[in-house]
Design a protein around this motif. Sequence first.
Motif, PDB file in Angstrom:
ATOM      1  N   ALA A  51       8.812   4.855 -15.241  1.00  0.00           N
ATOM      2  CA  ALA A  51       7.556   5.593 -15.043  1.00  0.00           C
ATOM      3  C   ALA A  51       7.798   6.888 -14.284  1.00  0.00           C
ATOM      4  CB  ALA A  51       6.555   4.714 -14.298  1.00  0.00           C
ATOM      5  N   ILE A  52       8.687   6.838 -13.300  1.00  0.00           N
ATOM      6  CA  ILE A  52       8.998   8.046 -12.526  1.00  0.00           C
ATOM      7  C   ILE A  52       9.695   9.069 -13.411  1.00  0.00           C
ATOM      8  CG2 ILE A  52      10.410   8.961 -10.634  1.00  0.00           C
ATOM      9  CD1 ILE A  52       9.797   6.396  -9.080  1.00  0.00           C
ATOM     10  N   VAL A  53      10.648   8.620 -14.221  1.00  0.00           N
ATOM     11  CA  VAL A  53      11.361   9.519 -15.131  1.00  0.00           C
ATOM     12  C   VAL A  53      10.375  10.210 -16.081  1.00  0.00           C
ATOM     13  CG1 VAL A  53      12.971   9.614 -17.074  1.00  0.00           C
ATOM     14  CG2 VAL A  53      13.548   8.272 -15.037  1.00  0.00           C
ATOM     15  N   ARG A  54       9.397   9.485 -16.564  1.00  0.00           N
ATOM     16  CA  ARG A  54       8.410  10.043 -17.502  1.00  0.00           C
ATOM     17  C   ARG A  54       7.296  10.830 -16.797  1.00  0.00           C
ATOM     18  NH1 ARG A  54      10.515   5.632 -19.877  1.00  0.00           N
ATOM     19  NH2 ARG A  54      10.740   5.609 -22.142  1.00  0.00           N
ATOM     20  N   MET A  55       7.359  10.864 -15.479  1.00  0.00           N
ATOM     21  CA  MET A  55       6.349  11.548 -14.666  1.00  0.00           C
ATOM     22  C   MET A  55       4.949  10.994 -14.946  1.00  0.00           C
ATOM     23  SD  MET A  55       7.747  15.490 -14.613  1.00  0.00           S
ATOM     24  CE  MET A  55       7.047  15.859 -12.984  1.00  0.00           C
ATOM     25  N   ASP A  56       4.909   9.687 -15.181  1.00  0.00           N
ATOM     26  CA  ASP A  56       3.644   8.990 -15.431  1.00  0.00           C
ATOM     27  C   ASP A  56       3.155   8.434 -14.090  1.00  0.00           C
ATOM     28  OD1 ASP A  56       1.601   7.214 -16.112  1.00  0.00           O
ATOM     29  OD2 ASP A  56       2.519   6.745 -18.055  1.00  0.00           O
ATOM     30  N   ILE A  57       2.277   9.166 -13.432  1.00  0.00           N
ATOM     31  CA  ILE A  57       1.856   8.832 -12.067  1.00  0.00           C
ATOM     32  C   ILE A  57       1.181   7.469 -11.987  1.00  0.00           C
ATOM     33  CG2 ILE A  57       0.364   9.538 -10.159  1.00  0.00           C
ATOM     34  CD1 ILE A  57       0.780  12.447 -11.098  1.00  0.00           C
ATOM     35  N   GLU A  58       0.207   7.225 -12.850  1.00  0.00           N
ATOM     36  CA  GLU A  58      -0.526   5.961 -12.781  1.00  0.00           C
ATOM     37  C   GLU A  58       0.361   4.771 -13.138  1.00  0.00           C
ATOM     38  OE1 GLU A  58      -3.401   5.527 -11.418  1.00  0.00           O
ATOM     39  OE2 GLU A  58      -3.338   7.679 -10.992  1.00  0.00           O
ATOM     40  N   ARG A  59       1.240   4.976 -14.112  1.00  0.00           N
ATOM     41  CA  ARG A  59       2.153   3.896 -14.496  1.00  0.00           C
ATOM     42  C   ARG A  59       3.145   3.613 -13.369  1.00  0.00           C
ATOM     43  NH1 ARG A  59       6.080   4.107 -19.811  1.00  0.00           N
ATOM     44  NH2 ARG A  59       7.067   2.057 -19.547  1.00  0.00           N
ATOM     45  N   ALA A  60       3.586   4.653 -12.671  1.00  0.00           N
ATOM     46  CA  ALA A  60       4.507   4.461 -11.551  1.00  0.00           C
ATOM     47  C   ALA A  60       3.838   3.678 -10.432  1.00  0.00           C
ATOM     48  CB  ALA A  60       4.993   5.816 -11.031  1.00  0.00           C
ATOM     49  N   ALA A  68       0.826  -1.211   0.000  1.00  0.00           N
ATOM     50  CA  ALA A  68       0.000   0.000   0.000  1.00  0.00           C
ATOM     51  C   ALA A  68       0.859   1.260   0.000  1.00  0.00           C
ATOM     52  CB  ALA A  68      -0.921  -0.002   1.218  1.00  0.00           C
ATOM     53  N   ILE A  69       1.877   1.284   0.845  1.00  0.00           N
ATOM     54  CA  ILE A  69       2.689   2.485   1.015  1.00  0.00           C
ATOM     55  C   ILE A  69       3.506   2.806  -0.232  1.00  0.00           C
ATOM     56  CG2 ILE A  69       4.644   3.465   2.290  1.00  0.00           C
ATOM     57  CD1 ILE A  69       3.576   1.924   4.745  1.00  0.00           C
ATOM     58  N   GLU A  70       4.166   1.804  -0.787  1.00  0.00           N
ATOM     59  CA  GLU A  70       5.083   2.070  -1.896  1.00  0.00           C
ATOM     60  C   GLU A  70       4.350   2.364  -3.204  1.00  0.00           C
ATOM     61  OE1 GLU A  70       8.821   0.952  -2.158  1.00  0.00           O
ATOM     62  OE2 GLU A  70       9.020  -0.112  -0.256  1.00  0.00           O
ATOM     63  N   THR A  71       3.126   1.875  -3.326  1.00  0.00           N
ATOM     64  CA  THR A  71       2.338   2.209  -4.512  1.00  0.00           C
ATOM     65  C   THR A  71       2.115   3.716  -4.604  1.00  0.00           C
ATOM     66  OG1 THR A  71       1.217   0.068  -4.533  1.00  0.00           O
ATOM     67  CG2 THR A  71       0.121   1.887  -5.665  1.00  0.00           C
ATOM     68  N   GLU A  72       1.648   4.304  -3.513  1.00  0.00           N
ATOM     69  CA  GLU A  72       1.390   5.750  -3.507  1.00  0.00           C
ATOM     70  C   GLU A  72       2.689   6.555  -3.491  1.00  0.00           C
ATOM     71  OE1 GLU A  72      -1.506   7.184  -4.093  1.00  0.00           O
ATOM     72  OE2 GLU A  72      -2.106   5.095  -4.400  1.00  0.00           O
ATOM     73  N   MET A  73       3.715   6.011  -2.842  1.00  0.00           N
ATOM     74  CA  MET A  73       4.996   6.704  -2.796  1.00  0.00           C
ATOM     75  C   MET A  73       5.565   6.869  -4.206  1.00  0.00           C
ATOM     76  SD  MET A  73       8.216   5.822  -0.279  1.00  0.00           S
ATOM     77  CE  MET A  73       8.962   4.502  -1.240  1.00  0.00           C
ATOM     78  N   ALA A  74       5.446   5.830  -5.022  1.00  0.00           N
ATOM     79  CA  ALA A  74       5.944   5.901  -6.398  1.00  0.00           C
ATOM     80  C   ALA A  74       5.149   6.917  -7.208  1.00  0.00           C
ATOM     81  CB  ALA A  74       5.880   4.522  -7.053  1.00  0.00           C
ATOM     82  N   GLY A  75       3.837   6.971  -6.980  1.00  0.00           N
ATOM     83  CA  GLY A  75       3.017   7.945  -7.696  1.00  0.00           C
ATOM     84  C   GLY A  75       3.409   9.370  -7.368  1.00  0.00           C
ATOM     85  N   LEU A  76       3.648   9.639  -6.099  1.00  0.00           N
ATOM     86  CA  LEU A  76       4.077  10.983  -5.694  1.00  0.00           C
ATOM     87  C   LEU A  76       5.463  11.306  -6.247  1.00  0.00           C
ATOM     88  CD1 LEU A  76       2.858  11.089  -1.984  1.00  0.00           C
ATOM     89  CD2 LEU A  76       1.975  12.440  -3.892  1.00  0.00           C
ATOM     90  N   ALA A  77       6.326  10.298  -6.257  1.00  0.00           N
ATOM     91  CA  ALA A  77       7.675  10.508  -6.801  1.00  0.00           C
ATOM     92  C   ALA A  77       7.602  10.876  -8.278  1.00  0.00           C
ATOM     93  CB  ALA A  77       8.516   9.253  -6.609  1.00  0.00           C
TER      94      ALA A  77
END
Length: 244
Positions: free
Chosen positions: A203-212, A101-110
Motif C-alpha cells: 500500500a505504501i509503494v502504491r501511495m494508497d493512503i487509505e489502504r496503508a 492508533a499511532i501506526e495506522t496514521e503513520m502508515a498513511g503518512l508514509a
Amino acid sequence: MVKAVSLADELYAKLRSGIMSGELAPGSKLPSQKEIAESEEVSRTVVREAVARLEAQGYAEARQGSGVYISQSARYRAFQVTREELSELSDIIKLLEMRLAIETEMAGLAAARRDQDDIVALRTALKHMREVADDPAASALADTQFHMAIARATKNEYFVRFIDFLGVRLVPPRNLYLRDRPSVAHQDYVEKVHDEHDAVLNAIVRMDIERARAAARQHMQESLMRHSELSDAISDSELDATGE
C-alpha cells in the motif's frame, strides 16, 4: 500470572500520583523519610526505595543538606515506557493498543510521502526479516527496522524519534505468545506476520493512503487479538488451577 506489587511500588505510585495531580506542588519539599514512613506505616527502607525511584524518573531531586524536592518540571517530564513496565502480558497489550492508533496514521503518512529510498529500506527490512525468521531475537530487530523505515517515510522526525525510543520494545517477543507450541505454530505465525507486513508495504509503494492505514490497522489488531486471547487463556487456566 499477576505481577507482585511491592510496598515500594505502591508508595512510589502514590507519591507520583500526588505529584501529577498537583497535590505535591513543583518546588515543594517532600516530608522527611521518617514522616513518610510513619504516615504510610512502612519502613524507611521502603521510603528510600520509593523516593530513589522518584529521583531516577525525574520527579524529584535531592538537595544536599536540605532534603528532597519536587522537580519544577515534574509534571512535564518526557514520556517513558520502561522495560520493567513491559514484563507482563497485560503491559504489552496496553502498548499494542497505543500503537494501533499511532501506526495506522503513520502508515498513511508514509504512503503519501515515501520516496524511492524509503521503498528500498522497507523492502530490505522485510527481506532481512525473512532471512532470520528462525531467530526470534533477530527477527524482532528486523521487525523494528521495518517500522522505523515506515516512520522515516513519513518525513516527520517526531515519528522517527518515537519509534526509535520504543526500540525492540516495539515488537512483543514471539515466545511470549507461542510459548510451548510446536514448531509448525511458529512457522504459521511467522508467515502470517510477513503477510501483514507485505500488505502494509504494498500500500505504501502504491501511495494508497487509505489502504496503508487499513493494512497497518489490521496488522496491529491481529497482534492485539493474539495477545488478548493468550491473556484470556492464561487467566482461565489460573482459575482452573485454583478451582474458582
